[in-house]
Write a protein that holds these residues in place. Structure first.
Motif, short mmCIF file in Angstrom:
data_model
loop_
_atom_site.label_atom_id
_atom_site.label_comp_id
_atom_site.label_asym_id
_atom_site.label_seq_id
_atom_site.Cartn_x
_atom_site.Cartn_y
_atom_site.Cartn_z
N LEU A 1 0.82 -1.21 0.00
CA LEU A 1 0.00 0.00 0.00
C LEU A 1 0.86 1.27 0.00
O LEU A 1 0.49 2.26 -0.62
N SER A 2 2.01 1.23 0.67
CA SER A 2 2.92 2.37 0.62
C SER A 2 3.45 2.57 -0.79
O SER A 2 3.62 3.70 -1.25
N ALA A 3 3.72 1.46 -1.50
CA ALA A 3 4.19 1.57 -2.89
C ALA A 3 3.09 2.13 -3.79
O ALA A 3 3.37 2.95 -4.67
N VAL A 4 1.86 1.72 -3.56
CA VAL A 4 0.73 2.27 -4.33
C VAL A 4 0.61 3.76 -4.07
O VAL A 4 0.44 4.56 -5.00
N ALA A 5 0.71 4.17 -2.81
CA ALA A 5 0.66 5.59 -2.47
C ALA A 5 1.76 6.35 -3.19
O ALA A 5 1.53 7.44 -3.72
#
Length: 150
Positions: free
Chosen positions: A47-51
């Motif tokens: 999710l951090s990578a998506v953000a």
């Protein structure tokens, strides 16, 4: 619309700088998390990578938002960002076990980033609405967007 006039002035430049800082911060965070120990918290790190990708896309789209296509990409990226912050932020509070190993950029509505991730999409949406005709309003521009294709 005068295409030679720079679109990014004043608050628009500040907005792009904040998005660029968030893009760098989220990219750095997710890169380190994924490289060092992805198996520790794969959901949070993904999710951090998506953000990070969303912040990079929003930054590029805002810089190029003078064109209709990039303006629409900016809308999609910023709305996705807002949905992500609200969904991940809510899940991190309602189901904390999902993020018990580590937080994401959007956990707790971005508390790790002083809630900038929560405020930023609202400012971005405001800016997009205020600049939907391609440039800030001037004295010679009509108050209503007559004949606008937006």
């Amino acid at each position: 619309m005068d295409h030679t006039r720079p679109r990014m002035t004043g608050i628009g430049r500040v907005l792009v700088v904040v998005y660029a800082v968030m893009a760098l911060a989220a990219t750095g965070r997710s890169f380190v998390q994924i490289v060092e120990d992805f198996a520790y918290a794969p959901l949070a790190y993904s999710l951090s990578a998506v953000a990070a990708l969303v912040y990079v896309l929003a930054t590029v789209a805002l810089v190029n938002s003078g064109s209709r296509a990039w303006y629409l990409v900016a809308w999609v990226a910023i709305c996705f960002e807002l949905a992500g912050v609200l969904v991940v932020g809510t899940l991190s509070l309602v189901l904390p076990d999902l993020f018990s190993h580590d937080a994401t950029v959007w956990s707790g509505y971005g508390f790790g980033y002083f809630w900038v991730p929560l405020a930023l999409p609202f400012v971005g949406i405001w800016w997009l609405v205020a600049h939907r005709d391609g440039a800030p309003k001037t004295e010679e521009a009509p108050a209503v967007l007559e004949g606008s294709s937006w």
